[in-house]
Design a protein around this motif. Structure first.
Motif, PDB file in Angstrom:
ATOM      1  N   ILE A 243       0.816  -1.489  -0.056  1.00 28.59           N
ATOM      2  CA  ILE A 243      -0.400   0.105  -0.107  1.00 28.59           C
ATOM      3  C   ILE A 243       0.946   1.319  -0.076  1.00 28.59           C
ATOM      4  CG2 ILE A 243      -1.564   1.268   1.145  1.00 28.59           C
ATOM      5  CD1 ILE A 243      -2.716  -1.452   2.593  1.00 28.59           C
ATOM      6  N   ARG A 257      -8.931   4.476  -1.288  1.00 27.56           N
ATOM      7  CA  ARG A 257      -8.618   2.994  -2.065  1.00 27.56           C
ATOM      8  C   ARG A 257      -8.930   1.735  -1.413  1.00 27.56           C
ATOM      9  NH1 ARG A 257      -9.482   2.742  -7.917  1.00 27.56           N
ATOM     10  NH2 ARG A 257      -9.653   4.800  -8.546  1.00 27.56           N
ATOM     11  N   VAL A 258      -7.944   1.918  -0.342  1.00 32.47           N
ATOM     12  CA  VAL A 258      -7.521   0.802  -0.022  1.00 32.47           C
ATOM     13  C   VAL A 258      -8.917   0.439   1.403  1.00 32.47           C
ATOM     14  CG1 VAL A 258      -6.550  -0.210   2.066  1.00 32.47           C
ATOM     15  CG2 VAL A 258      -5.504   0.830   0.328  1.00 32.47           C
ATOM     16  N   THR A 261     -12.241  -0.422  -1.071  1.00 32.76           N
ATOM     17  CA  THR A 261     -11.879  -1.723  -1.018  1.00 32.76           C
ATOM     18  C   THR A 261     -11.984  -2.901   0.102  1.00 32.76           C
ATOM     19  OG1 THR A 261     -10.298  -1.432  -2.587  1.00 32.76           O
ATOM     20  CG2 THR A 261     -10.885  -3.927  -1.639  1.00 32.76           C
ATOM     21  N   ILE A 302      -7.927  -3.236  -5.213  1.00 30.97           N
ATOM     22  CA  ILE A 302      -8.289  -1.524  -5.056  1.00 30.97           C
ATOM     23  C   ILE A 302      -7.970  -0.650  -5.370  1.00 30.97           C
ATOM     24  CG2 ILE A 302      -6.723  -2.091  -2.243  1.00 30.97           C
ATOM     25  CD1 ILE A 302      -4.866   0.207  -3.078  1.00 30.97           C
TER      26      ILE A 302
END
Length: 329
Positions: A243, A257-258, A261, A302
């Motif tokens: 990440i 995004r993480v 997700t 992601i």
């Protein structure tokens, strides 16, 4: 089986060695292939120009032997370090703020108690390096000083770079440029981004947003540590590093995004919650298990799962959320 991972973290009692071995043997093949490509890309001249190819390479993971160098280059930390020779040393030798030193000292033993390299008995003991980096940073950026959470981030940087000065400049890149106002005393940037996540969830996973609202669960309760610690101690080490690879190159939107997700993938599971404590518990559980351990497939997700997410969208949401927070203040 090794009780300690390559980064010095002790594995928990309930660590699932079998499924980890299965994943890692597959992942090793990927790593070997990536390492060859990266060596060609860097060709010994240690410079990288930003390009679509580099972005693609970074999304697929930086091999650990090149990680510190690539982070330094793409984050701008390398350029800053070269433009300010001797600056780090001068910070350590200069006048000190006693209150700052006290605050940092207090957190030394609390930083990674499960990491053998940060134990007082370790040789070399990384606590000393960590202390220096945080003291230097607190005097470099007086507006921030020191704030809990920074110790974990600096600690991770030290584990990867194995270099005190480089860790300082990477910390500066993160706090000074990549993360807007997360660690200032009012933590306005952090609070804003938690609200932004809430807005994004409304757009992309509305059922979860509705559940949170219905039970009066504030986002800050379930995600503040995701943001403050950049997923350290929340997701597995290898996944966090992947990440961060993207975070240094693409900026803070990677955090969204993480988060999206994790929430989207586990939507059905989260929606089983029927009350406040239940929701909080579900959010703890979604950061464990094979989905997050398999860092390579997780990273692919992601970039596909949340759909399009432009910096323009995020900045617009940041503006409205910040205004809302300031008007409540």
């Amino acid at each position: 089986f090794c009780r300690v991972d390559p980064y010095g973290f002790e594995r928990p009692e309930d660590f699932d060695y079998a499924s980890y071995e299965a994943f890692f043997s597959r992942y090793l093949v990927v790593l070997t292939r990536r390492a060859i490509k990266w060596s060609k890309l860097l060709k010994g001249n240690n410079s990288i120009q930003k390009s679509l190819k580099v972005k693609r390479y970074i999304r697929k993971g930086i091999p650990s032997e090149h990680r510190a160098l690539v982070w330094m280059i793409v984050s701008g930390a390398q350029a800053n370090m070269e433009q300010n020779p001797g600056y780090y040393q001068r910070l350590l030798e200069g006048e000190k703020n006693d209150k700052l030193l006290e605050a940092i000292k207090t957190d030394m033993n609390r930083t990674f108690p499960d990491n053998v390299k940060f134990r007082k008995t370790a040789d070399p003991c990384l606590q000393h390096t960590l202390y220096n980096v945080l003291v230097a940073y607190g005097h470099h950026n007086k507006a921030v000083g020191y704030c809990q959470g920074m110790n974990f981030i600096a600690g991770y940087l030290i584990l990867i770079t194995k270099n005190e000065e480089e860790s300082f400049w990477l910390l500066d890149a993160l706090i000074g440029r990549i993360l807007p106002d997360y660690y200032s005393p009012a933590m306005l940037g952090l609070k804003t981004d938690q609200e932004v996540l809430g807005e994004l969830v409304k757009m992309k996973v509305p059922a979860v947003a509705e559940l949170m609202e219905r039970h009066g669960v504030m986002w800050t309760l379930v995600v503040s540590r995701w943001f403050i610690c950049l997923f350290i101690d929340i997701l597995p080490v290898e996944t966090v590093l992947r990440i961060w690879d993207c975070l240094f190159y693409e900026g803070s939107k990677i955090i969204f995004r993480v988060a999206l997700t994790l929430i989207k993938q586990n939507q059905a599971f989260i929606l089983e919650a029927t009350n406040f404590p239940d929701i909080c518990d579900k959010f703890k559980q979604i950061t464990k298990g094979t989905f997050v351990t398999e860092c390579h497939s997780f990273m692919q997700k992601i970039f596909t799962d949340p759909g399009s997410l432009s910096m323009a969208t995020i900045n617009k949401l940041r503006e409205t959320c910040r205004e809302k927070l300031l008007s409540q203040g």
